[in-house]
Design a protein around this motif. Structure first.
Motif, PDB file in Angstrom:
ATOM      1  N   ALA A  73      59.959  73.353  86.691  1.00 57.44           N
ATOM      2  CA  ALA A  73      58.830  74.141  86.186  1.00 57.44           C
ATOM      3  C   ALA A  73      59.312  75.348  85.389  1.00 57.44           C
ATOM      4  O   ALA A  73      58.826  75.606  84.269  1.00 57.44           O
ATOM      5  N   PHE A  74      60.257  76.103  85.915  1.00 59.66           N
ATOM      6  CA  PHE A  74      60.715  77.302  85.223  1.00 59.66           C
ATOM      7  C   PHE A  74      61.542  76.963  83.982  1.00 59.66           C
ATOM      8  O   PHE A  74      61.506  77.694  82.991  1.00 59.66           O
ATOM      9  N   GLU A  75      62.265  75.873  84.028  1.00 59.50           N
ATOM     10  CA  GLU A  75      62.990  75.448  82.825  1.00 59.50           C
ATOM     11  C   GLU A  75      62.014  75.052  81.720  1.00 59.50           C
ATOM     12  O   GLU A  75      62.248  75.321  80.538  1.00 59.50           O
ATOM     13  N   GLU A  76      60.914  74.408  82.131  1.00 59.77           N
ATOM     14  CA  GLU A  76      59.891  74.032  81.145  1.00 59.77           C
ATOM     15  C   GLU A  76      59.222  75.269  80.569  1.00 59.77           C
ATOM     16  O   GLU A  76      58.961  75.349  79.356  1.00 59.77           O
ATOM     17  N   LEU A  77      58.942  76.252  81.421  1.00 58.98           N
ATOM     18  CA  LEU A  77      58.370  77.503  80.932  1.00 58.98           C
ATOM     19  C   LEU A  77      59.325  78.202  79.973  1.00 58.98           C
ATOM     20  O   LEU A  77      58.907  78.755  78.950  1.00 58.98           O
ATOM     21  N   ASN A  78      60.586  78.175  80.274  1.00 61.96           N
ATOM     22  CA  ASN A  78      61.585  78.792  79.414  1.00 61.96           C
ATOM     23  C   ASN A  78      61.639  78.099  78.055  1.00 61.96           C
ATOM     24  O   ASN A  78      61.737  78.750  77.009  1.00 61.96           O
ATOM     25  N   ARG A  79      61.575  76.758  78.085  1.00 60.78           N
ATOM     26  CA  ARG A  79      61.556  76.016  76.817  1.00 60.78           C
ATOM     27  C   ARG A  79      60.316  76.376  76.004  1.00 60.78           C
ATOM     28  O   ARG A  79      60.369  76.476  74.773  1.00 60.78           O
ATOM     29  N   GLY A  80      59.188  76.560  76.708  1.00 61.82           N
ATOM     30  CA  GLY A  80      57.967  76.957  76.016  1.00 61.82           C
ATOM     31  C   GLY A  80      58.097  78.314  75.356  1.00 61.82           C
ATOM     32  O   GLY A  80      57.664  78.503  74.209  1.00 61.82           O
ATOM     33  N   GLU A  81      58.698  79.266  76.059  1.00 66.63           N
ATOM     34  CA  GLU A  81      58.903  80.593  75.493  1.00 66.63           C
ATOM     35  C   GLU A  81      59.832  80.548  74.284  1.00 66.63           C
ATOM     36  O   GLU A  81      59.601  81.216  73.272  1.00 66.63           O
ATOM     37  N   GLU A  83      60.283  77.986  72.326  1.00 65.35           N
ATOM     38  CA  GLU A  83      59.564  77.329  71.237  1.00 65.35           C
ATOM     39  C   GLU A  83      58.594  78.301  70.558  1.00 65.35           C
ATOM     40  O   GLU A  83      58.476  78.331  69.335  1.00 65.35           O
ATOM     41  N   LEU A  84      57.904  79.121  71.372  1.00 62.87           N
ATOM     42  CA  LEU A  84      57.012  80.121  70.804  1.00 62.87           C
ATOM     43  C   LEU A  84      57.784  81.136  69.965  1.00 62.87           C
ATOM     44  O   LEU A  84      57.320  81.558  68.900  1.00 62.87           O
ATOM     45  N   LYS A  85      58.952  81.533  70.444  1.00 65.43           N
ATOM     46  CA  LYS A  85      59.776  82.472  69.681  1.00 65.43           C
ATOM     47  C   LYS A  85      60.215  81.848  68.358  1.00 65.43           C
ATOM     48  O   LYS A  85      60.215  82.497  67.308  1.00 65.43           O
ATOM     49  N   ARG A  86      60.566  80.547  68.407  1.00 65.43           N
ATOM     50  CA  ARG A  86      60.975  79.846  67.186  1.00 65.43           C
ATOM     51  C   ARG A  86      59.818  79.766  66.197  1.00 65.43           C
ATOM     52  O   ARG A  86      60.000  79.972  64.992  1.00 65.43           O
ATOM     53  N   VAL A  87      58.624  79.485  66.725  1.00 67.46           N
ATOM     54  CA  VAL A  87      57.436  79.425  65.873  1.00 67.46           C
ATOM     55  C   VAL A  87      57.200  80.776  65.203  1.00 67.46           C
ATOM     56  O   VAL A  87      56.907  80.851  64.005  1.00 67.46           O
ATOM     57  N   LYS A  88      57.341  81.849  65.995  1.00 67.35           N
ATOM     58  CA  LYS A  88      57.125  83.190  65.450  1.00 67.35           C
ATOM     59  C   LYS A  88      58.215  83.579  64.457  1.00 67.35           C
ATOM     60  O   LYS A  88      57.925  84.093  63.378  1.00 67.35           O
ATOM     61  N   ASP A  89      59.472  83.333  64.816  1.00 68.49           N
ATOM     62  CA  ASP A  89      60.588  83.740  63.953  1.00 68.49           C
ATOM     63  C   ASP A  89      60.576  83.015  62.618  1.00 68.49           C
ATOM     64  O   ASP A  89      60.913  83.589  61.579  1.00 68.49           O
ATOM     65  N   PHE A  90      60.199  81.721  62.616  1.00 69.69           N
ATOM     66  CA  PHE A  90      60.244  80.923  61.392  1.00 69.69           C
ATOM     67  C   PHE A  90      58.866  80.698  60.775  1.00 69.69           C
ATOM     68  O   PHE A  90      58.748  79.973  59.794  1.00 69.69           O
TER      69      PHE A  90
END
Length: 300
Positions: A73-81, A83-90
């Motif tokens: 669960a926490f690894e999935e949450l980390n991947r989500g964060e 991915e959101l950072k990647r979406v924001k950065d790019f």
């Protein structure tokens, strides 16, 4: 889930570290607070999660089972964060636009070039279709933006103007000369000429039909085509008198390839712009409007 997420986070960090003091440093909370949280979780689950020893803590069989799930669960949450950072950065996103072939060619494409250069990671999907279909898809939130002529009733949609357009009648000089030669200099070209219009399903055609009705204009001979491009080309080869958008044939008018026919009552200008559903405003859409404003492409 009956338990606070923070309890599972504390459990996960203790299990991962195998030591309460190391977990306390990682979480920036006190060891007694960690011990209390673990005890509360064990009591509520009615199982023992850890056994204590001199080197720290060790997971019980029940603890291992819970750890496997919390780890995933926490690894999935980390991947989500991430991915959101990647979406924001790019500035990653997806923009779905509905537009007619004519407005796509003459208005949308020139503006898209600058937008894509500024936001190369936003995916663009173009739905080439009639204005009525675009409005339906906007209302159903199946597309983000629709480039259309401003409708008289646009609720529940919002509208961002781009430019005003003027509908005019044009023909070649040779076509008019031959028409006047054959029918006389005072001829009513709506009665004697070949009038080129878009087909009746087109929103522009409906607008022109309303204009002609208000001004008691009844064409005697009509030729209907499906696209503005075809209409322009037919007028340019001298097939008749076409009703076109002035801004789309300005070069032909400047060169003299086409001649504008003055009307007793000018056709009222229309405003073309982007319609969108206010409930679906995304970051990609905001970036698109910002880019358009920066390029001076949106009307104030």
């Amino acid at each position: 889930m009956d338990h606070n997420l923070s309890q599972y986070k504390i459990f996960y960090e203790v299990a991962k570290a195998g030591n309460i003091s190391r977990a306390a440093k990682e979480l920036y909370i006190s060891q007694p607070a960690i011990s209390k949280s673990i005890s509360k979780l064990e009591d509520s689950l009615e199982v023992t999660l850890f056994t204590r020893n001199s080197r720290g803590v060790q997971l019980t069989e029940e603890g291992k089972l819970l750890y496997n799930h919390t780890k995933a669960a926490f690894e999935e949450l980390n991947r989500g964060e991430l991915e959101l950072k990647r979406v924001k950065d790019f500035n990653i996103g997806h923009l779905k636009i509905g537009v007619s072939n004519t407005l796509c060619k003459y208005i949308l494409l020139p503006y898209l070039k600058g937008f894509i250069e500024k936001y190369p990671h936003i995916k663009i999907s173009i739905e080439s279709q009639s204005t009525s279909h675009t409005i339906t898809m906007l209302e159903q939130q199946r597309i983000d933006l629709g480039l259309i002529a401003e409708p008289s009733n646009r609720r529940p949609l919002l509208f961002q103007p781009v430019m005003d357009v003027q509908d005019i009648f044009v023909a070649t000089r040779s076509y008019l000369d031959n028409l006047y030669l054959r029918e006389g200099p005072d001829t009513d070209f709506f009665q004697t000429g070949n009038i080129l219009l878009l087909d009746k399903n087109n929103m522009t055609r409906k607008y022109i039909d309303e204009y002609m009705k208000e001004n008691q204009i009844v064409p005697n001979q009509l030729l209907e085509v499906t696209t503005m491009d075809l209409l322009i080309e037919f007028a340019k080869i001298g097939l008749g008198i076409g009703c076109v958008i002035k801004e789309f044939v300005q070069e032909e008018l400047d060169r003299g390839d086409l001649v504008e026919i003055p009307m007793e009552t000018a056709i009222k200008k229309r405003t073309v712009g982007f319609a969108y559903n206010p409930n679906g405003l995304s970051t990609a859409m905001e970036n698109f409007f910002d880019a358009m404003r920066g390029a001076g492409s949106l009307l104030k």
